[in-house]
Design a protein around this motif. Structure first.
Motif, PDB file in Angstrom:
ATOM      1  N   ASN A 100       3.618 -27.311  24.283  1.00  0.00           N
ATOM      2  CA  ASN A 100       3.847 -28.569  22.804  1.00  0.00           C
ATOM      3  C   ASN A 100       3.142 -28.854  21.700  1.00  0.00           C
ATOM      4  O   ASN A 100       3.644 -28.884  20.792  1.00  0.00           O
ATOM      5  N   ALA A 101       2.147 -27.894  21.749  1.00  0.00           N
ATOM      6  CA  ALA A 101       1.379 -28.130  20.552  1.00  0.00           C
ATOM      7  C   ALA A 101       2.249 -26.853  20.029  1.00  0.00           C
ATOM      8  O   ALA A 101       2.270 -27.277  18.641  1.00  0.00           O
ATOM      9  N   LEU A 102       2.869 -25.820  20.267  1.00  0.00           N
ATOM     10  CA  LEU A 102       3.495 -24.411  19.210  1.00  0.00           C
ATOM     11  C   LEU A 102       4.822 -24.910  19.132  1.00  0.00           C
ATOM     12  O   LEU A 102       5.109 -24.984  18.073  1.00  0.00           O
ATOM     13  N   LEU A 103       5.140 -26.235  19.528  1.00  0.00           N
ATOM     14  CA  LEU A 103       6.294 -26.852  19.496  1.00  0.00           C
ATOM     15  C   LEU A 103       6.636 -27.576  18.893  1.00  0.00           C
ATOM     16  O   LEU A 103       7.479 -27.921  17.661  1.00  0.00           O
ATOM     17  N   SER A 104       5.435 -28.994  18.567  1.00  0.00           N
ATOM     18  CA  SER A 104       4.770 -29.493  17.332  1.00  0.00           C
ATOM     19  C   SER A 104       4.803 -28.762  16.606  1.00  0.00           C
ATOM     20  O   SER A 104       5.026 -29.640  15.121  1.00  0.00           O
ATOM     21  N   THR A 105       4.083 -27.906  16.124  1.00  0.00           N
ATOM     22  CA  THR A 105       3.711 -26.830  15.091  1.00  0.00           C
ATOM     23  C   THR A 105       5.262 -26.455  13.894  1.00  0.00           C
ATOM     24  O   THR A 105       5.691 -26.679  13.539  1.00  0.00           O
TER      25      THR A 105
ATOM     26  N   LEU B  61     -10.370 -33.522  21.866  1.00  0.00           N
ATOM     27  CA  LEU B  61      -8.927 -33.855  21.869  1.00  0.00           C
ATOM     28  C   LEU B  61      -8.345 -35.097  21.925  1.00  0.00           C
ATOM     29  O   LEU B  61      -7.928 -35.536  20.756  1.00  0.00           O
ATOM     30  N   GLN B  62      -9.509 -36.045  22.217  1.00  0.00           N
ATOM     31  CA  GLN B  62      -8.764 -37.390  21.759  1.00  0.00           C
ATOM     32  C   GLN B  62      -8.969 -37.836  19.869  1.00  0.00           C
ATOM     33  O   GLN B  62      -8.442 -38.812  19.487  1.00  0.00           O
ATOM     34  N   VAL B  63      -9.563 -37.179  19.666  1.00  0.00           N
ATOM     35  CA  VAL B  63     -10.057 -37.409  17.672  1.00  0.00           C
ATOM     36  C   VAL B  63      -9.051 -36.918  17.694  1.00  0.00           C
ATOM     37  O   VAL B  63      -8.464 -37.354  16.210  1.00  0.00           O
ATOM     38  N   LEU B  64      -8.522 -35.322  17.583  1.00  0.00           N
ATOM     39  CA  LEU B  64      -7.326 -34.954  17.330  1.00  0.00           C
ATOM     40  C   LEU B  64      -6.572 -35.623  16.998  1.00  0.00           C
ATOM     41  O   LEU B  64      -5.678 -34.993  16.800  1.00  0.00           O
ATOM     42  N   ASP B  65      -6.045 -36.387  18.735  1.00  0.00           N
ATOM     43  CA  ASP B  65      -4.928 -36.834  18.644  1.00  0.00           C
ATOM     44  C   ASP B  65      -4.811 -38.351  18.123  1.00  0.00           C
ATOM     45  O   ASP B  65      -3.623 -38.862  17.213  1.00  0.00           O
ATOM     46  N   ALA B  66      -5.607 -38.266  17.318  1.00  0.00           N
ATOM     47  CA  ALA B  66      -5.895 -40.231  16.465  1.00  0.00           C
ATOM     48  C   ALA B  66      -5.984 -39.187  15.157  1.00  0.00           C
ATOM     49  O   ALA B  66      -5.903 -40.617  14.046  1.00  0.00           O
ATOM     50  N   LEU B  67      -6.439 -38.612  14.660  1.00  0.00           N
ATOM     51  CA  LEU B  67      -5.675 -37.914  13.726  1.00  0.00           C
ATOM     52  C   LEU B  67      -5.642 -38.115  12.804  1.00  0.00           C
ATOM     53  O   LEU B  67      -5.329 -38.217  11.793  1.00  0.00           O
ATOM     54  N   PRO B  68      -3.644 -38.153  13.026  1.00  0.00           N
ATOM     55  CA  PRO B  68      -2.973 -39.075  12.314  1.00  0.00           C
ATOM     56  C   PRO B  68      -2.559 -39.646  12.067  1.00  0.00           C
ATOM     57  O   PRO B  68      -2.122 -40.045  10.816  1.00  0.00           O
ATOM     58  N   GLU B  69      -2.848 -40.304  12.646  1.00  0.00           N
ATOM     59  CA  GLU B  69      -3.244 -42.020  12.548  1.00  0.00           C
ATOM     60  C   GLU B  69      -4.479 -42.511  11.295  1.00  0.00           C
ATOM     61  O   GLU B  69      -3.735 -42.950  10.193  1.00  0.00           O
ATOM     62  N   ARG B  70      -5.557 -41.867  11.789  1.00  0.00           N
ATOM     63  CA  ARG B  70      -6.901 -42.207  10.571  1.00  0.00           C
ATOM     64  C   ARG B  70      -6.183 -41.256   9.150  1.00  0.00           C
ATOM     65  O   ARG B  70      -6.385 -42.238   8.044  1.00  0.00           O
ATOM     66  N   VAL B 211      -2.700 -28.800   9.725  1.00  0.00           N
ATOM     67  CA  VAL B 211      -1.196 -28.720   9.068  1.00  0.00           C
ATOM     68  C   VAL B 211      -0.815 -29.424   8.620  1.00  0.00           C
ATOM     69  O   VAL B 211       0.096 -29.863   7.955  1.00  0.00           O
ATOM     70  N   ALA B 212      -0.220 -30.685   9.684  1.00  0.00           N
ATOM     71  CA  ALA B 212       0.044 -31.764   9.731  1.00  0.00           C
ATOM     72  C   ALA B 212      -0.294 -32.418   8.659  1.00  0.00           C
ATOM     73  O   ALA B 212       0.463 -33.068   7.357  1.00  0.00           O
ATOM     74  N   ILE B 217      -1.201 -35.747   3.482  1.00  0.00           N
ATOM     75  CA  ILE B 217      -2.171 -35.568   2.468  1.00  0.00           C
ATOM     76  C   ILE B 217      -1.453 -35.185   0.971  1.00  0.00           C
ATOM     77  O   ILE B 217      -2.670 -36.028  -0.129  1.00  0.00           O
ATOM     78  N   SER B 218      -0.745 -34.440   1.102  1.00  0.00           N
ATOM     79  CA  SER B 218      -0.287 -34.350  -0.457  1.00  0.00           C
ATOM     80  C   SER B 218       0.812 -34.829  -1.036  1.00  0.00           C
ATOM     81  O   SER B 218       0.616 -34.876  -2.714  1.00  0.00           O
ATOM     82  N   LEU B 219       0.930 -35.998  -0.230  1.00  0.00           N
ATOM     83  CA  LEU B 219       1.542 -36.975  -1.364  1.00  0.00           C
ATOM     84  C   LEU B 219       0.635 -38.174  -2.077  1.00  0.00           C
ATOM     85  O   LEU B 219       0.995 -38.581  -3.860  1.00  0.00           O
ATOM     86  N   LEU B 220      -0.900 -37.946  -2.281  1.00  0.00           N
ATOM     87  CA  LEU B 220      -2.068 -38.249  -3.453  1.00  0.00           C
ATOM     88  C   LEU B 220      -1.509 -37.315  -4.492  1.00  0.00           C
ATOM     89  O   LEU B 220      -2.637 -38.032  -4.709  1.00  0.00           O
ATOM     90  N   LEU B 221      -1.637 -35.467  -4.415  1.00  0.00           N
ATOM     91  CA  LEU B 221      -1.549 -34.977  -5.004  1.00  0.00           C
ATOM     92  C   LEU B 221      -0.455 -35.142  -6.030  1.00  0.00           C
ATOM     93  O   LEU B 221       0.774 -34.840  -5.509  1.00  0.00           O
ATOM     94  N   ALA B 222      -0.832 -34.902  -7.308  1.00  0.00           N
ATOM     95  CA  ALA B 222      -0.035 -34.590  -8.493  1.00  0.00           C
ATOM     96  C   ALA B 222       0.429 -33.610  -8.552  1.00  0.00           C
ATOM     97  O   ALA B 222       1.588 -33.239  -9.085  1.00  0.00           O
ATOM     98  N   THR B 223       0.152 -32.393  -7.682  1.00  0.00           N
ATOM     99  CA  THR B 223      -0.045 -30.955  -8.123  1.00  0.00           C
ATOM    100  C   THR B 223       0.705 -30.279  -6.955  1.00  0.00           C
ATOM    101  O   THR B 223       0.352 -30.730  -5.704  1.00  0.00           O
TER     102      THR B 223
END
Lengths: 110, 254
Positions: A100-105, B61-70, B211-212, B217-223
């Motif tokens: 799942n992690a690889l496919l999401s990458t 893992l919980q923190v990382l799962d919540a990272l996109p929303e943050r 990476v995601a 976040i690059s949406l905030l950059l003009a560069t």
């Protein structure tokens, strides 16, 4: 520097895609060994207890540990088999998460 | 990497444990990553140590799962208040968490320098950025070695090796237990293996989340090329959040 890194990331995505493609089978083996102290070479003398091969097309193959009971009949060594099954469960769970992690990458990189 | 959830992984540079191939992609010259955990001799203390490591891995893992929303929330917040682009004041909002403020300051710095130079931007970015960039590259390299090659998981108790598992990148496993172990000792290695794999998975999630998030976040950059330039800052951001959670878990465990 960023361009080099972008190239590296693309290479990673390509490699991951190849790994996912090749991952058509999973094998879990359980062994035991008698070693003296912490001699790592002793692990080469490990003897097999059980083996499970799981294929993504749904086929699976398991070699189960057997022993003779008091009546001289061959029976499954439940203790060893449960130990092996625990390893199989761990492997299946891990594989699902990693895939799942690889496919999401891949999807994140387009 | 200083995070305790990863600290039992050893990623040797040039030599290491003997390679055992599970897959066609295996390179036998590449040293294997090894998880080495030596538990206390007392069984209860060993179990408690494993509980703590498992809890840290789960929290990560919980923190990382919540990272996109943050990250999404941060982007929306800045876009709502700074319609003309990223400004220094965005990082000075009083209710903004320090990690978020630090990230915005890094992004602001990238944009500010990009306005001043037309080429060679990466070399002119702050030392802090260069350090984070090297850390991210090193972590990415470790991650690739970790997931694309064999890894070892070794569990000892009071210095006595209990078991060793070779783990292929996709879950193939070969476990060797010492003969005549007590069931509870077998359980310790199995638990250690679960924690090691959770930690390995968390490392992968940290990488993919970085990476995601950089892309978002690059949406905030003009560069131009903002996603790549922001990677080190986002990597640092993710690590800071994980460190904060670890500190909280350690305090809570006392």
């Amino acid at each position: 520097m960023a361009n080099e890194f972008e190239t590296a990331l693309k290479n990673v995505a390509t490699s991951i895609a190849q790994y996912v493609k090749d991952a058509s089978m999973m094998q879990v083996e359980t062994h035991y060994v008698e070693i003296v102290g912490n001699d790592p070479a002793g692990f080469e003398k490990a003897r097999p207890v059980a083996r499970t091969i799981i294929k993504l097309d749904g086929d699976s193959e398991t070699v189960v540990p057997m022993r003779k009971n008091e009546a001289g009949n061959s029976v499954v060594d439940t203790e060893l088999f449960e130990l092996h099954q625990q390893n199989v469960s761990t492997a299946i769970d891990y594989r699902a998460r990693i895939l799942n992690a690889l496919l999401s990458t891949l999807s994140a990189r387009g | 990497m200083s995070l305790s959830v990863f600290r039992y992984w050893d990623f040797p540079e040039s030599s290491g444990a003997p390679a055992v191939s599970f897959a066609a992609s295996e390179d036998e010259t590449t040293p294997a990553a090894t998880w080495r955990l030596d538990l206390p001799p007392d069984h209860q203390a060993a179990t408690q140590a494993l509980d703590m490591y498992a809890s840290q891995a789960q929290a990560s893992l919980q923190v990382l799962d919540a990272l996109p929303e943050r990250v999404e929330s941060l982007v929306s917040r800045v876009q709502a208040t700074d319609t003309a682009g990223l400004s220094f004041s965005a990082a000075e909002e009083p209710d903004l968490p320090s990690e978020d403020a630090g990230l915005l300051l890094s992004l602001f710095e990238i944009d500010r320098l990009a306005e001043q130079v037309s080429f060679g931007l990466e070399e002119r970015l702050p030392q802090d950025w260069q350090v984070s960039y090297r850390q991210f590259q090193a972590a990415a390299s470790r991650l690739l070695r970790s997931i694309s090659h064999l890894a070892w998981v070794e569990t000892s108790q009071g210095g006595q090796l209990l078991g060793r598992t070779a783990v292929g990148w996709a879950g193939d496993m070969q476990t060797v237990y010492l003969h005549a172990l007590l069931p509870q000792q077998v359980g310790l290695h199995q638990r250690s293996l679960e924690v090691a794999l959770a930690s390995r998975y968390a490392l992968i999630r940290l990488f993919t989340a970085t990476v995601a998030a950089s892309s978002r976040i690059s949406l905030l950059l003009a560069t131009p090329g903002g996603a790549l330039l922001s990677l080190p800052a986002v990597w640092k951001y993710g690590n800071q959040i994980l460190s904060e959670i670890e500190r909280y878990k350690l305090v809570a465990a006392r």
